[in-house]
Scaffold this motif. Sequence first.
Motif, PDB file in Angstrom:
ATOM      1  N   ILE A 119       4.477  85.943  14.773  1.00  0.00           N
ATOM      2  CA  ILE A 119       3.580  85.467  15.006  1.00  0.00           C
ATOM      3  C   ILE A 119       3.113  85.597  16.383  1.00  0.00           C
ATOM      4  CG2 ILE A 119       4.855  83.596  13.223  1.00  0.00           C
ATOM      5  CD1 ILE A 119       5.874  82.153  15.668  1.00  0.00           C
ATOM      6  N   ALA A 120       3.225  86.237  17.372  1.00  0.00           N
ATOM      7  CA  ALA A 120       2.911  86.745  18.627  1.00  0.00           C
ATOM      8  C   ALA A 120       3.141  85.099  19.769  1.00  0.00           C
ATOM      9  CB  ALA A 120       1.731  86.975  18.462  1.00  0.00           C
ATOM     10  N   CYS A 121       4.289  84.820  19.416  1.00  0.00           N
ATOM     11  CA  CYS A 121       3.947  83.417  20.393  1.00  0.00           C
ATOM     12  C   CYS A 121       5.096  83.625  22.105  1.00  0.00           C
ATOM     13  CB  CYS A 121       5.543  82.482  19.395  1.00  0.00           C
ATOM     14  SG  CYS A 121       7.263  83.223  19.534  1.00  0.00           S
ATOM     15  N   GLY A 122       5.543  85.029  21.769  1.00  0.00           N
ATOM     16  CA  GLY A 122       5.571  85.296  23.322  1.00  0.00           C
ATOM     17  C   GLY A 122       6.973  84.375  23.560  1.00  0.00           C
ATOM     18  N   TYR A 123       7.713  84.135  22.816  1.00  0.00           N
ATOM     19  CA  TYR A 123       8.644  83.807  23.438  1.00  0.00           C
ATOM     20  C   TYR A 123      10.198  84.563  23.735  1.00  0.00           C
ATOM     21  CZ  TYR A 123      13.061  79.860  22.875  1.00  0.00           C
ATOM     22  OH  TYR A 123      14.230  79.163  23.023  1.00  0.00           O
ATOM     23  N   CYS A 143      16.352  85.098  19.505  1.00  0.00           N
ATOM     24  CA  CYS A 143      15.438  83.524  20.314  1.00  0.00           C
ATOM     25  C   CYS A 143      14.168  83.424  18.946  1.00  0.00           C
ATOM     26  CB  CYS A 143      14.712  82.989  21.466  1.00  0.00           C
ATOM     27  SG  CYS A 143      13.960  84.478  22.180  1.00  0.00           S
ATOM     28  N   CYS A 144      13.965  84.327  18.412  1.00  0.00           N
ATOM     29  CA  CYS A 144      12.957  84.871  18.092  1.00  0.00           C
ATOM     30  C   CYS A 144      12.469  83.737  16.123  1.00  0.00           C
ATOM     31  CB  CYS A 144      13.110  86.081  16.918  1.00  0.00           C
ATOM     32  SG  CYS A 144      11.569  86.609  16.382  1.00  0.00           S
ATOM     33  N   PRO A 145      11.866  83.038  16.356  1.00  0.00           N
ATOM     34  CA  PRO A 145      11.629  81.496  15.554  1.00  0.00           C
ATOM     35  C   PRO A 145      11.398  82.236  13.984  1.00  0.00           C
ATOM     36  CG  PRO A 145      10.338  81.417  17.179  1.00  0.00           C
ATOM     37  CD  PRO A 145      10.687  82.568  17.638  1.00  0.00           C
ATOM     38  N   CYS A 146      10.608  83.673  13.908  1.00  0.00           N
ATOM     39  CA  CYS A 146      10.429  83.548  12.925  1.00  0.00           C
ATOM     40  C   CYS A 146      11.377  85.288  12.357  1.00  0.00           C
ATOM     41  CB  CYS A 146       9.531  84.288  12.448  1.00  0.00           C
ATOM     42  SG  CYS A 146       8.146  85.091  13.876  1.00  0.00           S
ATOM     43  N   TYR A 163      -4.987  93.270  18.903  1.00  0.00           N
ATOM     44  CA  TYR A 163      -4.475  92.459  17.726  1.00  0.00           C
ATOM     45  C   TYR A 163      -3.675  93.304  16.412  1.00  0.00           C
ATOM     46  CZ  TYR A 163      -6.463  88.197  19.403  1.00  0.00           C
ATOM     47  OH  TYR A 163      -6.516  87.120  20.142  1.00  0.00           O
ATOM     48  N   THR A 195       9.990  85.681  27.145  1.00  0.00           N
ATOM     49  CA  THR A 195       9.942  84.565  28.001  1.00  0.00           C
ATOM     50  C   THR A 195      11.970  85.031  28.397  1.00  0.00           C
ATOM     51  OG1 THR A 195      10.103  82.839  27.077  1.00  0.00           O
ATOM     52  CG2 THR A 195       8.048  82.516  28.284  1.00  0.00           C
ATOM     53  N   LYS A 196      12.120  85.200  26.908  1.00  0.00           N
ATOM     54  CA  LYS A 196      13.690  85.436  27.353  1.00  0.00           C
ATOM     55  C   LYS A 196      14.409  86.433  27.949  1.00  0.00           C
ATOM     56  CE  LYS A 196      15.196  80.880  26.009  1.00  0.00           C
ATOM     57  NZ  LYS A 196      16.557  80.499  25.926  1.00  0.00           N
ATOM     58  N   ARG A 221      -5.160  87.106  29.727  1.00  0.00           N
ATOM     59  CA  ARG A 221      -3.822  86.727  28.907  1.00  0.00           C
ATOM     60  C   ARG A 221      -3.306  86.571  27.290  1.00  0.00           C
ATOM     61  NH1 ARG A 221      -2.510  81.020  32.357  1.00  0.00           N
ATOM     62  NH2 ARG A 221      -2.765  81.574  34.496  1.00  0.00           N
ATOM     63  N   SER A 222      -4.314  87.408  26.426  1.00  0.00           N
ATOM     64  CA  SER A 222      -4.686  87.179  25.262  1.00  0.00           C
ATOM     65  C   SER A 222      -3.322  87.870  25.060  1.00  0.00           C
ATOM     66  CB  SER A 222      -5.941  88.467  24.921  1.00  0.00           C
ATOM     67  OG  SER A 222      -5.937  88.463  23.487  1.00  0.00           O
ATOM     68  N   ARG A 223      -2.864  86.706  23.873  1.00  0.00           N
ATOM     69  CA  ARG A 223      -1.492  87.146  23.716  1.00  0.00           C
ATOM     70  C   ARG A 223      -2.398  88.051  22.143  1.00  0.00           C
ATOM     71  NH1 ARG A 223      -0.661  81.846  23.220  1.00  0.00           N
ATOM     72  NH2 ARG A 223      -0.059  82.287  20.732  1.00  0.00           N
TER      73      ARG A 223
END
Lengths: 145, 122, 360
Positions: A77-81, A54-57, A97, A84-85, A33-35
């Motif tokens: 930041i590799a949040c993965g949002y 949707c990207c927070p940065c 990485y 999911t979207k 599962r490593s992001r």
Amino acid sequence: MSVMNFAPEALKNLFKKPVTTGYPFVPAEYPERSRGHIEISIDDCISCGMCVRCCPCGTLSVDRIKGTWTIDRYDCIACGYCVTKCPKKCLFMKQGYQEPGAEKASVTYTKSPEVLAAEAKKREEAAAKAAAAKAAKAAAAAEKN
Amino acid sequence: MAEVIHPEEILEEIAASDLLKKVMEKKKEGYRLSQICAALIDGKYELSYSFADDVSYQYITYRLVIETDVEIPSITEIIPQALFYENEMKELFGVKVKMISLDYKNKLYRIRQETPFGPKEA
Amino acid sequence: MAKKSVIPYGPQHPVLPEPIHLDLVVEDEKVVEAIPSIGFIHRGLESLVDKRDFNQMTYVAERTCGICSFQHGMGYCEAVEHIFGVEIPERAKFLRTIWAELGRMHSHLLWLGLLADGFGFENLFYQCWRIREKILDMQEMTSGGRLIFSVNTIGGVLKDIPADMLRTILSTIDEVEAELKTVQKTFLNDYTVQTRLKGVGVLTQDQAHDLGCAGPFGRASGINTDMRKLGYAAYPYIDFEPIISSDGDSYARCECRIGELFQSMDILRQAIAKIPNETDLATPVKGNPNGEYFMRVEQPRGEAVYYVKANGKPYVERLRIRTPTFANLPGLCEMLKNTELADIGLLILTIDPCISCTER
């Protein structure tokens, strides 16, 4: 209260194999599962721009006409949002990485020529259809008068 | 299944002149100051003074709504630990708090811009 | 009467993990007064609410701190869920509890290591961090990030922990427990450790209450409070009692945190035994939040308060994060009075300071 409590453990540690690995000579193992970083299967992308919004940065950008998807991996930041979207599920997280570098740089992915040609054709058809509809409407309006 | 203590939270709006009296009351009742928070909403400051009880887990918030030029008294005389919260809202929002026991004079946060969360000059 | 002098301490200091600066007023070797100043790493995260919508703020809130990252995200999400009035799925509640307790374990192990380093016991320090590595591996396996999980979303969680991973967690915490027992023996019984910790930096219960101390720091002084009793996430289904001590010295703080480590393992076992089988992991929310809420969460370092005020727009009007260290700073200054200058580094460590989340 007692003394030398840790001595047995410390002695044991002397003869144990080290718990650390020999990275970078032994490659690191990442769990499933490593992001690590984001990858895109660009030909499935419909350039909707959902990930950009949707990207927070604010690290992504999409060009619909050129069919490109750009990411600045040093800002991500590799949040993965975005993963999911994404409505077409063409974005996914991959192991491994981002490697460090001397300067920030962005990576651009471009759709393959066939997909681009197909999209351009679709757009032309849509434009022609819209023009035809407009002409028909104008004609109808002229007839009324 | 463990017992859950979750009392209803109380939010009470009070006038700036009642602040010291209310804080004194809560201190006598054995509450501790949980936090002080400032917010700038529609050109007015909303200050929330929250008190918590460690036994009943009751949470009480006193809300002050004041104009941006109103001076409010510091509660550090009654609760000394409030000084960080008061310095914070003074520095980030520009709330006028008078007589803080230890005034950091805009040096709690070492930032270039003065009152970054405060009202923007038109 | 000795002459008073002022010694600046920090923000860069070999024993300090975080940039806190103290002006110490000393008489000979005795500290008379300590004046803290923070503010070296203020990032203005709270002002980001103007530019990021409430969904994106989950990821921003999570990055307030690297150690209690999951709990920051959870606190923010729970506050927004309260405003929406949604009930999250049962399984999501248990998953949040499991992740939160894993986070608490790794945070306390990190602290134990730093403490051992603080009093100069390098061997013990490595041992603690070696145990912590196993917890970090569990976190990476279940969420994909070693410290920053990014599994929270408004209305639930994004990832499930399948049954085989839960079994791996159980077997790992059995191993961790066995290793922790050897470390515990050293921390609590060793002569050298006791002479460094016992009776150093005493904070009485009255002082701790007056100064509003939170978390293990307050509990070590006898304040019986634990925000997990408020019953957020799956804590209502789990039996536990706050671990308190009445001595109020550094040794009691160490004892409390070791106790909490074993308690976390117990909570993990209970949660894994009771987790319901559901496929639904998140309740979708519609529209934008409107209202305000104070959410209190028990972080590894103590009580954290999340205040969210929203007015029906996608951008939240005000987000305020009051972190536990902010509440513990006055207690730290009180505790430093009448201590030896040589103990200062260790004493600052005992409150488990996290300055970067204090300044946000």
